[in-house]
Design an enzyme around this catalytic site. Structure first.
Site, PDB file in Angstrom:
ATOM      1  N   GLY A  22       0.891  -1.195   0.253  1.00  0.00           N
ATOM      2  CA  GLY A  22      -0.030  -0.177   0.060  1.00  0.00           C
ATOM      3  C   GLY A  22       0.759   1.173   0.134  1.00  0.00           C
ATOM      4  CB  ALA A  23       4.372   1.940  -0.874  1.00  0.00           C
ATOM      5  CG  ASN A  24      -0.735   3.653  -4.227  1.00  0.00           C
ATOM      6  OD1 ASN A  24      -1.015   2.752  -3.230  1.00  0.00           O
ATOM      7  ND2 ASN A  24      -2.036   4.472  -4.361  1.00  0.00           N
ATOM      8  CB  THR A  25      -1.597   6.952  -1.286  1.00  0.00           C
ATOM      9  OG1 THR A  25      -2.015   8.184  -0.904  1.00  0.00           O
ATOM     10  CG2 THR A  25      -2.603   5.974  -0.730  1.00  0.00           C
ATOM     11  N   GLY A  26      -0.252   7.999   1.372  1.00  0.00           N
ATOM     12  CA  GLY A  26      -0.480   7.863   2.615  1.00  0.00           C
ATOM     13  C   GLY A  26       0.655   7.523   3.407  1.00  0.00           C
ATOM     14  N   GLY A  28       1.817   4.554   3.764  1.00  0.00           N
ATOM     15  CA  GLY A  28       2.845   3.604   3.235  1.00  0.00           C
ATOM     16  C   GLY A  28       3.719   4.339   2.197  1.00  0.00           C
ATOM     17  CB  SER A 146      -6.139   0.965  13.757  1.00  0.00           C
ATOM     18  OG  SER A 146      -6.856   2.024  14.279  1.00  0.00           O
ATOM     19  CE1 TYR A 172      -9.207  -0.320   9.838  1.00  0.00           C
ATOM     20  CE2 TYR A 172      -9.711   0.734  12.107  1.00  0.00           C
ATOM     21  CZ  TYR A 172      -8.939   0.539  10.601  1.00  0.00           C
ATOM     22  OH  TYR A 172      -7.793   1.297  10.855  1.00  0.00           O
TER      23      TYR A 172
END
Length: 311
Positions: A22-26, A28, A146, A172
């Site tokens: 998940g490293a394309n945003t936020g 990550g 989280s 969640y």
């Protein structure tokens, strides 16, 4: 222990290989960017390769992109095979990707979306890559949980996929509790091996795209309160980066923001909920996860009775 740990505290990462999901945003993106800037060879494991390439173009250093869709076990297996053809070692696996508060839906394999993506996808991905990690001294598996693991959270073995009724908040919480229980059980299994450790981290309140699935009634209040209750993605990534790089960390530890209620602040060692330390539930969840994913871990000689650190 450094009072205000920042990216300036990250040791030289040259010679280390890291995979960040998940490293394309936020979170990550910020995690991968910081590791690459310190010299690591970083693989961005992302669902959307085009967005991954755009993210890689914004980073300096040795950065590449790998297709990984955690909602599909076929994709997870394909990604693991691709990595094994490209790498002969893996120093850092950072299980960062996730979804939050999604409407009721399932993964391609029929798992509840949050449990399937946040826990089962990462469980399988880790197991399929572990033999690249185990031979590497100082290697680490860091899984992002989280504060939501405390909210209406339990492992519902009688209805893991929320087929009888669905709560997006409860689902969640279950997935994030599972992330911690996976970390603690994995650490026990790794302890006797001696080269690799498992840790967890959480970002506190961070301003990322995860909030896009909030119920409509909560979106405006969240937007108004975000400046007070959420820090930047760069700050939210610091607990993960500390768990991944601080030479002083120990296996089984959990890092989060050091401010009030762990919402904001520089990273420090924190504790998770009492439920997360239940050894019997950790082991049962592990067994169920192996059965659901068909992935078993190449670890022998683990010590079942070694508890995770609660410092």
């Amino acid at each position: 222990m450094t009072e205000k740990w920042t990216t300036a505290n990250i040791p030289d990462q040259r010679g280390r290989v890291a995979v960040v999901t998940g490293a394309n945003t936020g979170l990550g993106f910020e995690t991968a960017k910081a590791l690459a800037e310190r010299g690591a060879s970083v693989v961005l494991a992302v669902r959307d390769v085009a967005k991954g390439e755009q993210a890689a173009a914004c980073m300096t250093g040795d950065v590449s992109v790998l297709a990984l869709d955690l909602t599909s076990l076929d994709s997870v297996r394909t990604a693991a095979v691709a990595l094994r053809s490209r790498l002969d070692r893996l120093d850092l696996l950072i299980n960062n990707a996730g979804v939050m508060y999604t409407p009721k839906q399932t993964t391609r394999d029929g798992f509840e979306m949050q449990f399937g993506t946040n826990h089962l996808g990462h469980f399988a991905f880790t197991g399929l890559l572990l033999d690249l990690i185990l031979p590497v001294p100082g290697s680490r598996v860091v899984t992002v949980s989280s504060v939501g693991h405390r909210i209406r959270a339990a492992i519902h073995f009688d209805d893991l996929q929320w087929e009888r009724s669905y709560s997006r908040v409860g689902a969640y919480g279950q997935s994030k509790l599972a992330n911690l229980m996976f970390t603690y059980e994995l650490q026990r299994r790794l302890a006797a091996h001696g080269t690799t450790v498992a840790l967890a981290a959480h970002p506190g309140g961070s301003n990322t795209e995860l909030g896009r699935n909030l119920p409509a009634a909560l979106r405006l209040p969240f937007a108004l309160l975000a400046p007070l209750l959420a820090q930047s993605a760069a700050m939210g990534a610091l607990p993960t980066l500390r768990a991944a790089t601080d030479p002083a960390v120990l296996g089984g530890q959990y890092y989060g923001p050091g401010g009030r209620n762990e919402v904001m602040g520089h990273p420090r060692l924190v504790t998770s909920s009492p439920a997360s330390y239940d050894l019997a539930v950790q082991q049962r969840l592990w067994d169920v996860s192996e059965n659901l994913t068909g992935v078993t871990f190449p670890v022998v000689g683990f010590e079942r009775n070694l508890p995770p650190s609660r410092q």
